[in-house]
Design a protein around this motif. Structure first.
Motif, PDB file in Angstrom:
ATOM      1  N   ASP A  33     -11.741  18.333 -84.862  1.00  0.00           N
ATOM      2  CA  ASP A  33     -10.988  17.315 -84.137  1.00  0.00           C
ATOM      3  C   ASP A  33      -9.496  17.493 -84.423  1.00  0.00           C
ATOM      4  O   ASP A  33      -9.047  17.287 -85.548  1.00  0.00           O
ATOM      5  CB  ASP A  33     -11.449  15.926 -84.588  1.00  0.00           C
ATOM      6  CG  ASP A  33     -10.754  14.800 -83.870  1.00  0.00           C
ATOM      7  OD1 ASP A  33      -9.950  15.067 -82.957  1.00  0.00           O
ATOM      8  OD2 ASP A  33     -11.017  13.639 -84.232  1.00  0.00           O
ATOM      9  N   PRO A  34      -8.704  17.886 -83.416  1.00  0.00           N
ATOM     10  CA  PRO A  34      -7.271  18.096 -83.661  1.00  0.00           C
ATOM     11  C   PRO A  34      -6.555  16.824 -84.118  1.00  0.00           C
ATOM     12  O   PRO A  34      -5.596  16.893 -84.888  1.00  0.00           O
ATOM     13  CB  PRO A  34      -6.720  18.578 -82.323  1.00  0.00           C
ATOM     14  CG  PRO A  34      -7.833  18.586 -81.365  1.00  0.00           C
ATOM     15  CD  PRO A  34      -9.086  18.187 -82.054  1.00  0.00           C
ATOM     16  N   GLU A  35      -7.014  15.663 -83.671  1.00  0.00           N
ATOM     17  CA  GLU A  35      -6.402  14.406 -84.108  1.00  0.00           C
ATOM     18  C   GLU A  35      -6.627  14.178 -85.600  1.00  0.00           C
ATOM     19  O   GLU A  35      -5.773  13.661 -86.302  1.00  0.00           O
ATOM     20  CB  GLU A  35      -6.948  13.229 -83.300  1.00  0.00           C
ATOM     21  CG  GLU A  35      -6.544  13.256 -81.843  1.00  0.00           C
ATOM     22  CD  GLU A  35      -5.026  13.226 -81.657  1.00  0.00           C
ATOM     23  OE1 GLU A  35      -4.361  12.411 -82.337  1.00  0.00           O
ATOM     24  OE2 GLU A  35      -4.520  14.016 -80.858  1.00  0.00           O
ATOM     25  N   GLN A  92      -6.898  16.517 -87.861  1.00  0.00           N
ATOM     26  CA  GLN A  92      -6.029  17.445 -88.577  1.00  0.00           C
ATOM     27  C   GLN A  92      -4.583  16.950 -88.639  1.00  0.00           C
ATOM     28  O   GLN A  92      -3.851  17.301 -89.557  1.00  0.00           O
ATOM     29  CB  GLN A  92      -6.081  18.830 -87.927  1.00  0.00           C
ATOM     30  CG  GLN A  92      -7.453  19.475 -87.942  1.00  0.00           C
ATOM     31  CD  GLN A  92      -7.996  19.689 -89.342  1.00  0.00           C
ATOM     32  OE1 GLN A  92      -7.248  19.931 -90.283  1.00  0.00           O
ATOM     33  NE2 GLN A  92      -9.302  19.584 -89.486  1.00  0.00           N
ATOM     34  N   LYS A  93      -4.175  16.125 -87.701  1.00  0.00           N
ATOM     35  CA  LYS A  93      -2.800  15.607 -87.665  1.00  0.00           C
ATOM     36  C   LYS A  93      -2.599  14.416 -88.596  1.00  0.00           C
ATOM     37  O   LYS A  93      -1.468  14.063 -88.910  1.00  0.00           O
ATOM     38  CB  LYS A  93      -2.436  15.172 -86.242  1.00  0.00           C
ATOM     39  CG  LYS A  93      -2.339  16.312 -85.265  1.00  0.00           C
ATOM     40  CD  LYS A  93      -2.023  15.769 -83.886  1.00  0.00           C
ATOM     41  CE  LYS A  93      -2.086  16.863 -82.851  1.00  0.00           C
ATOM     42  NZ  LYS A  93      -1.877  16.325 -81.486  1.00  0.00           N
ATOM     43  N   LYS A  94      -3.691  13.804 -89.028  1.00  0.00           N
ATOM     44  CA  LYS A  94      -3.593  12.606 -89.857  1.00  0.00           C
ATOM     45  C   LYS A  94      -3.089  12.959 -91.251  1.00  0.00           C
ATOM     46  O   LYS A  94      -3.318  14.055 -91.749  1.00  0.00           O
ATOM     47  CB  LYS A  94      -4.958  11.927 -89.988  1.00  0.00           C
ATOM     48  CG  LYS A  94      -5.437  11.287 -88.720  1.00  0.00           C
ATOM     49  CD  LYS A  94      -6.774  10.613 -88.938  1.00  0.00           C
ATOM     50  CE  LYS A  94      -7.243   9.949 -87.663  1.00  0.00           C
ATOM     51  NZ  LYS A  94      -8.509   9.254 -87.862  1.00  0.00           N
ATOM     52  N   PRO A  95      -2.429  11.992 -91.924  1.00  0.00           N
ATOM     53  CA  PRO A  95      -2.037  12.209 -93.322  1.00  0.00           C
ATOM     54  C   PRO A  95      -3.275  12.405 -94.199  1.00  0.00           C
ATOM     55  O   PRO A  95      -4.376  11.966 -93.863  1.00  0.00           O
ATOM     56  CB  PRO A  95      -1.314  10.917 -93.706  1.00  0.00           C
ATOM     57  CG  PRO A  95      -1.006  10.226 -92.432  1.00  0.00           C
ATOM     58  CD  PRO A  95      -1.980  10.709 -91.414  1.00  0.00           C
ATOM     59  N   ARG A  98      -7.365  11.232 -93.874  1.00  0.00           N
ATOM     60  CA  ARG A  98      -8.468  12.186 -93.733  1.00  0.00           C
ATOM     61  C   ARG A  98      -9.529  11.944 -94.799  1.00  0.00           C
ATOM     62  O   ARG A  98     -10.722  12.011 -94.519  1.00  0.00           O
ATOM     63  CB  ARG A  98      -7.947  13.620 -93.801  1.00  0.00           C
ATOM     64  CG  ARG A  98      -7.210  14.017 -92.531  1.00  0.00           C
ATOM     65  CD  ARG A  98      -6.818  15.449 -92.553  1.00  0.00           C
ATOM     66  NE  ARG A  98      -5.531  15.523 -93.254  1.00  0.00           N
ATOM     67  CZ  ARG A  98      -5.003  16.636 -93.723  1.00  0.00           C
ATOM     68  NH1 ARG A  98      -5.619  17.789 -93.599  1.00  0.00           N
ATOM     69  NH2 ARG A  98      -3.843  16.632 -94.335  1.00  0.00           N
TER      70      ARG A  98
END
Length: 80
Positions: free
Chosen positions: A30-32, A34-37, A41
Motif C-alpha cells: 500500500d503506497p499510502e 509507506q508514506k505514513k510516519p 506504520r
C-alpha cells in the motif's frame, strides 16, 4: 482495499496465518502506508494482529519489568 481493522466474526476472532499474511502483504504494497510516519506504520501493523495474540505472547508485567525483558536485569518482584 478492505479495512485492516475488520475482524473475522468467528467464535474467537482469530485469524489464520494465511489471513495475517494477506493483511501484511496488503500493508507492504500500500503506497499510502509507506508514506505514513514510522509510529503510524507501527500502529497499523499492531492493528493487524488480533488482541488474543497480543494477550498470549506479551507479558502482563512488561511496564514494571521492562529492563528484565530487554536486558536481563532482575525482575522487580525478584529484588525483594
Amino acid at each position: 482495499m478492505t479495512s485492516l481493522n475488520d475482524r473475522s466474526t468467528s467464535d474467537s476472532n482469530e485469524l489464520s496465518m494465511e489471513e495475517l499474511n494477506a493483511k501484511w502483504d496488503a500493508l507492504e504494497n500500500d503506497p499510502e502506508f509507506q508514506k505514513k510516519p514510522f509510529w503510524e506504520r507501527i500502529a497499523a501493523i499492531g492493528n493487524v494482529v488480533p488482541q488474543s495474540e497480543w494477550r498470549k505472547h506479551l507479558p502482563t508485567d512488561f511496564a514494571r519489568n521492562a529492563e528484565h525483558y530487554m536486558y536481563g536485569a532482575p525482575r522487580e518482584d525478584e529484588e525483594e
